[in-house]
Design a protein around this motif. Structure first.
Motif, mmCIF file in Angstrom:
data_model
loop_
_atom_site.group_PDB
_atom_site.id
_atom_site.type_symbol
_atom_site.label_atom_id
_atom_site.label_comp_id
_atom_site.label_asym_id
_atom_site.label_seq_id
_atom_site.Cartn_x
_atom_site.Cartn_y
_atom_site.Cartn_z
ATOM 1 N N ALA A 95 0.846 -1.205 0.000
ATOM 2 C CA ALA A 95 0.000 0.000 0.000
ATOM 3 C C ALA A 95 0.873 1.244 0.000
ATOM 4 C CB ALA A 95 -0.892 0.012 1.233
ATOM 5 N N ILE A 96 0.364 2.261 -0.689
ATOM 6 C CA ILE A 96 1.015 3.574 -0.700
ATOM 7 C C ILE A 96 0.201 4.490 0.193
ATOM 8 C CG2 ILE A 96 1.558 5.564 -2.199
ATOM 9 C CD1 ILE A 96 2.999 2.998 -2.858
ATOM 10 N N PHE A 97 0.854 5.253 1.047
ATOM 11 C CA PHE A 97 0.149 6.280 1.816
ATOM 12 C C PHE A 97 0.694 7.626 1.332
ATOM 13 C CE2 PHE A 97 -0.457 8.565 6.076
ATOM 14 C CZ PHE A 97 -1.807 8.783 5.862
ATOM 15 N N PRO A 98 -0.011 8.254 0.370
ATOM 16 C CA PRO A 98 0.524 9.494 -0.205
ATOM 17 C C PRO A 98 0.077 10.746 0.541
ATOM 18 C CG PRO A 98 -1.368 8.751 -1.488
ATOM 19 C CD PRO A 98 -1.250 7.830 -0.291
ATOM 20 N N GLY A 99 0.934 11.739 0.542
ATOM 21 C CA GLY A 99 0.572 13.015 1.161
ATOM 22 C C GLY A 99 1.759 13.951 1.114
ATOM 23 N N LYS A 148 3.436 -4.454 3.173
ATOM 24 C CA LYS A 148 4.340 -3.312 3.161
ATOM 25 C C LYS A 148 3.535 -2.023 2.966
ATOM 26 C CE LYS A 148 8.321 -2.362 0.240
ATOM 27 N NZ LYS A 148 9.062 -2.754 -0.801
ATOM 28 N N ILE A 149 3.928 -0.966 3.689
ATOM 29 C CA ILE A 149 3.285 0.339 3.486
ATOM 30 C C ILE A 149 4.387 1.328 3.129
ATOM 31 C CG2 ILE A 149 1.969 2.221 4.550
ATOM 32 C CD1 ILE A 149 0.779 0.100 6.472
ATOM 33 N N ILE A 150 4.214 1.994 2.000
ATOM 34 C CA ILE A 150 5.188 3.014 1.601
ATOM 35 C C ILE A 150 4.563 4.391 1.813
ATOM 36 C CG2 ILE A 150 6.655 3.916 -0.246
ATOM 37 C CD1 ILE A 150 6.524 1.148 -1.563
ATOM 38 N N VAL A 151 5.134 5.146 2.738
ATOM 39 C CA VAL A 151 4.684 6.526 2.936
ATOM 40 C C VAL A 151 5.325 7.317 1.801
ATOM 41 C CG1 VAL A 151 4.682 8.516 4.491
ATOM 42 C CG2 VAL A 151 4.576 6.193 5.447
ATOM 43 N N LEU A 158 -0.838 -2.121 -5.173
ATOM 44 C CA LEU A 158 -2.212 -2.156 -5.695
ATOM 45 C C LEU A 158 -3.193 -1.435 -4.772
ATOM 46 C CD1 LEU A 158 -2.455 -5.783 -7.131
ATOM 47 C CD2 LEU A 158 -2.043 -3.633 -8.340
ATOM 48 N N TYR A 159 -2.667 -0.877 -3.683
ATOM 49 C CA TYR A 159 -3.552 -0.223 -2.715
ATOM 50 C C TYR A 159 -3.047 1.182 -2.394
ATOM 51 C CZ TYR A 159 -4.872 -5.045 -2.226
ATOM 52 O OH TYR A 159 -5.258 -6.324 -2.512
ATOM 53 N N ILE A 160 -4.005 2.104 -2.324
ATOM 54 C CA ILE A 160 -3.698 3.466 -1.867
ATOM 55 C C ILE A 160 -4.438 3.645 -0.555
ATOM 56 C CG2 ILE A 160 -3.925 5.938 -2.335
ATOM 57 C CD1 ILE A 160 -3.850 5.279 -5.343
ATOM 58 N N LEU A 161 -3.705 3.995 0.475
ATOM 59 C CA LEU A 161 -4.288 4.162 1.807
ATOM 60 C C LEU A 161 -4.578 5.641 2.032
ATOM 61 C CD1 LEU A 161 -4.761 2.956 4.706
ATOM 62 C CD2 LEU A 161 -2.312 3.371 5.123
ATOM 63 N N ARG A 162 -5.782 5.945 2.533
ATOM 64 C CA ARG A 162 -6.122 7.339 2.840
ATOM 65 C C ARG A 162 -6.893 7.403 4.151
ATOM 66 N NH1 ARG A 162 -3.452 11.182 0.339
ATOM 67 N NH2 ARG A 162 -5.180 12.629 0.167
ATOM 68 N N PHE A 175 -9.860 3.278 2.680
ATOM 69 C CA PHE A 175 -10.037 4.415 3.592
ATOM 70 C C PHE A 175 -10.161 3.930 5.030
ATOM 71 C CE2 PHE A 175 -12.018 5.744 -0.436
ATOM 72 C CZ PHE A 175 -11.289 6.893 -0.676
ATOM 73 N N LEU A 176 -9.446 4.577 5.908
ATOM 74 C CA LEU A 176 -9.654 4.340 7.339
ATOM 75 C C LEU A 176 -10.209 5.615 7.940
ATOM 76 C CD1 LEU A 176 -6.451 2.394 8.526
ATOM 77 C CD2 LEU A 176 -8.656 1.487 7.811
#
Ligand code: ADP
Length: 164
Positions: free
Chosen positions: A5-9, A31-34, A84-88, A117-118
């Motif tokens: 997952a990507i956590f973009p910002g 894995k989470i990539i900020v 394949l996932y975008i975390l927001r 979304f969380l």
């Protein structure tokens, strides 16, 4: 296949609301990539190298979380790293409307992508980077809104105000 997952910002700065979203997502992904969205032409409040350093500090004991810079579209970065996932995070109905459009457009551009979304913890709903920058700019103490373990002197020293 690894669930990435990507956590973009912009994370200018990374605060307790962001931290909470990443920590709550850790059990969901391998894995989470900020992903710090970086635009060389846009001035940020905190220097990019410090923002990277501070996020790395927060997750120094968590192998699953890494920090990367990206100048461009989030979907292109997803392809580059095989995510394949975008975390927001969602704070309010205004966030929802904004995020809905971005997520639907991202899905149009990269059909395999799912945005996850969380909902913000209630106590984090009012926390946002703009207000934190404002507090720091006016010499206030924003430490209660920032992840634990940050060197507050270094934090204050690296704000745009102290550099101007
Ligand atoms: P932007 O993407 O507008 O630059 P940020 O960098 O501040 O915004 O935020 C990145 C992500 O973190 C977004 O998904 C946003 O909804 C989420 N977020 C921001 N503030 C909070 C908060 N207080 N609690 C939970 N999630 C948040």
């Amino acid at each position: 296949m690894q669930k990435i997952a990507i956590f973009p910002g912009s994370f200018d700065p990374f605060h307790i609301g962001h931290e909470s979203i990443v920590r709550r997502a850790i059990p969901l992904f391998d894995k989470i990539i900020v992903m710090i969205g970086f635009n060389a032409n846009k001035k940020s409040f905190f220097p990019i190298e410090k923002r990277i350093k501070w996020i790395n500090q927060v997750f120094k004991d968590v192998d699953k979380v890494e920090v990367r810079l990206h100048d461009g579209l989030t979907v292109d970065f997803c392809k580059e790293v095989g995510a394949l996932y975008i975390l927001r995070g969602l704070r309010t109905s205004a966030d929802f409307e904004y995020e809905r459009a971005i997520a639907q457009i991202n899905k149009k551009m990269h059909s395999e992508i799912e945005t996850v979304f969380l909902l913000t913890l209630p106590e984090h709903t009012p926390v946002n980077a703009t207000i934190i920058r404002d507090i720091v700019f006016h010499g206030g103490d924003a430490s209660q809104f920032l992840p634990k373990g940050l060197d507050m002197e270094e934090f204050k020293m690296n704000s745009k105000k102290s550099n101007s």
